[in-house]
Write a protein that holds these residues in place. Structure first.
Motif, short mmCIF file in Angstrom:
data_model
loop_
_atom_site.label_atom_id
_atom_site.label_comp_id
_atom_site.label_asym_id
_atom_site.label_seq_id
_atom_site.Cartn_x
_atom_site.Cartn_y
_atom_site.Cartn_z
N GLN A 224 44.07 32.08 38.19
CA GLN A 224 42.90 31.32 38.60
C GLN A 224 41.58 32.03 38.31
N ARG A 234 37.80 34.90 44.88
CA ARG A 234 38.67 34.62 46.03
C ARG A 234 39.75 35.69 46.18
N TRP A 238 40.60 37.62 49.54
CA TRP A 238 41.93 37.82 50.13
C TRP A 238 42.20 39.31 50.33
#
Ligand code: GLY
Length: 383
Positions: A224, A234, A238
């Motif tokens: 991604q 992201r 995380w």
């Protein structure tokens, strides 16, 4: 907390508005996407959407999880009832061996449910779901070669950064069952992740690929993100959240140091409003999309890190307040967007595939609400 969260105080009204807006949006969503039916993952043109053949169904816990938070925040029994109604159908996922997402699904639902219960049969039953989920998640164990980890849904060769969020269910299950194998697997996973897919400058890379036969590390990769050499924002989020929680579960300083290293990457690569672009190395910044969901996850992590690291509480609280100030502004908050079904827009799910780009995404909603809920809690408890 050794300091009053002044920067949060300045945005108190915006936080309250966001909480009200979230309650309205989730209320309007539940009749359209009822309990027991497959849940949407992101919006398309502001309307909740679910692909026919989903890539991976990792987000239904965030939908039910918002209902738990709305109950915690408003005290309304109706939200508790709905949270249970939407959580119960997820129970069967405790046996799902095909995904690496059981922490996402169960820590946002059954863990919240558990924490609201007094000791007794209902709490034992809820705990047993979490313990089973932790055991199931631990079975995706890559054990060839010297470096071991919980492998992604792509197969034993693949280590994902987001699994740092999912090993939390192994730690939780260890605490409640005493099964040391779960603890050992979770902590080993965290060490392998740090070794191979967190760079020494704090950047987090989405994926590490290992030799499928012999098990040794081969190369960095991404699904991604923009590239294997750039930091997917992201993934960074995380990593900050996941390594911090790993420190809370283990007390091992190396994990707090990693969370702080990744946080430093965020500070070293600022944007004006505190919301990162979807990948720090995307080629057309500042024309690239922001990812509000990454910012929401980071804000929530920073609010917790402010308590864990009291000597840096101002740094983390101010950064969280800056993000939340931005995310509660119309444009990110959908409050003025007539007909928009989400809470927070300008999130990105999968930019290379063109899914959920510049839209609401279910985990963005959840972690935004979590951050708002935590911030309001801090304000209530401030001296
Ligand atoms: N699958 C995890 C993520 O999209 O962040």
């Amino acid at each position: 907390m050794n300091k009053s969260p002044n920067s949060l105080l300045e945005i108190r009204d915006s936080l309250l508005l966001a909480m009200d807006h979230a309650e309205k949006q989730v209320s309007e969503m539940t009749p359209k996407w009822p309990a027991g039916s497959p849940a949407p993952i992101y919006t398309v043109d502001g309307k909740w959407f679910r692909q026919k053949n989903v890539w991976t169904d990792w987000t239904p816990g965030f939908y039910a999880g918002m209902m738990w938070m709305l109950f915690e925040s408003t005290g309304k029994q109706g939200w508790r009832d709905r949270a249970i109604e939407f959580s119960l159908p997820l129970e069967e996922r405790k046996f799902d061996r095909d995904v690496h997402d059981l922490g996402f699904i169960f820590m946002s639902t059954y863990k919240r449910w558990h924490d609201l219960l007094e000791p007794g049969p209902e709490r034992d039953k809820v705990a047993s779901v979490l313990v089973t989920a932790g055991n199931t998640q631990s079975l995706r164990w890559k054990e060839t070669g010297e470096d071991h980890y919980i492998f992604s849904f792509n197969g034993p060769q693949s280590l994902f950064i987001d699994i740092m969020m999912n090993i939390r269910v192994l730690f939780w299950a260890y605490r409640h069952s005493g099964n040391e194998n779960l603890y050992n697997r979770a902590i080993t996973h965290a060490r392998t992740t740090r070794k191979y897919i967190v760079r020494d400058d704090g950047a987090a890379i989405h994926e590490g690929i290992f030799n499928p036969i012999r098990g040794e590390f081969r190369n960095l990769s991404t699904q991604q993100g923009y590239s294997p050499w750039t930091c997917w924002s992201r993934g960074l989020a995380w990593a900050i959240y996941g390594f911090h929680d790993t420190f809370l579960y283990t007390g091992e300083k190396e994990f707090l140091e990693t969370a702080e290293l990744c946080a430093q990457y965020y500070f070293d690569h600022p944007t004006e409003d505190g919301v990162p672009y979807w990948d720090y190395g995307a080629p057309n910044i500042p024309e690239e999309e922001k990812d509000s969901s990454a910012a929401a996850v980071i804000a929530s992590a920073f609010l917790s890190m402010a308590e864990t690291v009291p000597e840096k509480s101002d740094l983390y609280l101010d950064a969280a307040a800056k993000i939340l100030n931005s995310l509660t502004t119309p444009g990110y908050l959908t409050v003025d967007m007539e007909g928009h079904e989400g809470i927070l827009t300008q999130g990105v799910y999968h930019k290379p595939m063109g899914w959920g780009v510049n839209e609401s995404v279910m985990w963005g909603e959840y972690f935004f609400l979590e951050a708002v809920h935590k911030a309001l809690g801090l304000l209530r408890s401030a001296p």
